[in-house]
Design a protein around this motif. Structure first.
Motif, short mmCIF file in Angstrom:
data_model
loop_
_atom_site.label_atom_id
_atom_site.label_comp_id
_atom_site.label_asym_id
_atom_site.label_seq_id
_atom_site.Cartn_x
_atom_site.Cartn_y
_atom_site.Cartn_z
N THR A 144 -19.39 -3.84 51.40
CA THR A 144 -19.68 -2.54 51.34
C THR A 144 -21.24 -2.49 51.34
N ASP A 145 -21.99 -3.15 51.05
CA ASP A 145 -23.39 -2.97 50.90
C ASP A 145 -23.66 -1.95 49.64
N CYS A 146 -22.85 -1.99 48.85
CA CYS A 146 -22.90 -1.18 47.71
C CYS A 146 -23.76 -1.87 46.29
N ALA B 162 -19.44 5.09 44.05
CA ALA B 162 -19.20 5.09 45.46
C ALA B 162 -18.54 4.18 45.93
N MET B 163 -18.55 2.81 45.61
CA MET B 163 -17.73 2.19 46.05
C MET B 163 -16.12 2.41 45.66
N GLN B 164 -15.82 2.86 44.54
CA GLN B 164 -14.59 3.12 44.19
C GLN B 164 -14.01 4.21 45.36
N LYS C 56 -16.49 6.19 54.98
CA LYS C 56 -16.90 4.99 55.31
C LYS C 56 -15.68 4.08 55.13
N GLY C 57 -15.27 4.00 54.05
CA GLY C 57 -13.94 3.24 53.67
C GLY C 57 -12.57 3.57 54.79
N LYS D 181 -17.87 -9.88 57.61
CA LYS D 181 -18.17 -8.37 57.26
C LYS D 181 -18.07 -7.31 58.67
N GLU D 182 -18.52 -7.96 59.71
CA GLU D 182 -18.42 -7.16 60.84
C GLU D 182 -16.96 -7.07 61.26
#
Length: 161
Positions: free
Chosen positions: A75-77, A86-88, A125-126, A149-150
């Motif tokens: 996620t690049d978090c 934010a990741m949550q 984004k999620g 990732k892609e």
């Protein structure tokens, strides 16, 4: 004041994650690799990337929580408190549901309301990623990290006729 809020969130995490693992991760087993073993994976693999993440940040693997660290990579978090929250939100947008996650969302929103726009962006984004929150990433440690990732970041798999 912000430092105090960060210390409060860190305190809450440190005092809840052991119980979370004990009661909510009972059936999950810890990974069979160490941080050092991950560094022996091929250079472009998820395993190597994760090993370098641990090495570069001075982190240790937390048993039964290894997927969480992979989420940071995908996620690049970053690992600062606001990005953890934010990741949550991103994971919630991705379909993950748990009492612990909902608690983090509620507490994070109350303690850091000024980041709500960032949290909402992470949620969206999620939603726009393939559902990955339930994957067992230990089985994918040999895969090319960039390709993985892609793949996850593409909501719809292109169909070639």
């Amino acid at each position: 004041m912000k430092k105090l809020r960060i210390r409060f969130i860190v305190f809450m995490y440190e005092n809840s994650q052991k119980q979370y693992r004990k009661y909510f991760k009972k059936k999950k087993r810890q990974w069979q690799f160490s941080e050092k073993q991950l560094l022996s994976f091929s250079e472009d693999s998820l395993g190597r990337t994760l090993g370098e993440f641990y090495y570069n940040h001075g982190f240790r693997m937390i048993p039964k929580m290894e997927n969480h660290d992979v989420y940071h990579l995908i996620t690049d978090c970053s690992t600062n408190v606001q990005d953890e929250i934010a990741m949550q939100y991103l994971l919630f947008g991705n379909g993950k549901r748990s009492a612990y996650l909902l608690g983090v969302l509620a507490l994070g929103t109350i303690v850091f309301p000024e980041y709500f726009k960032i949290y909402l962006k992470a949620f969206r984004k999620g939603q726009n990623m393939k559902a990955f929150h339930h994957w067992d990433f230990e089985e994918l440690l040999w895969q090319n990290f960039d390709n993985l990732k892609e793949f996850i970041r593409q909501k719809e798999t292109p169909v070639l006729y």
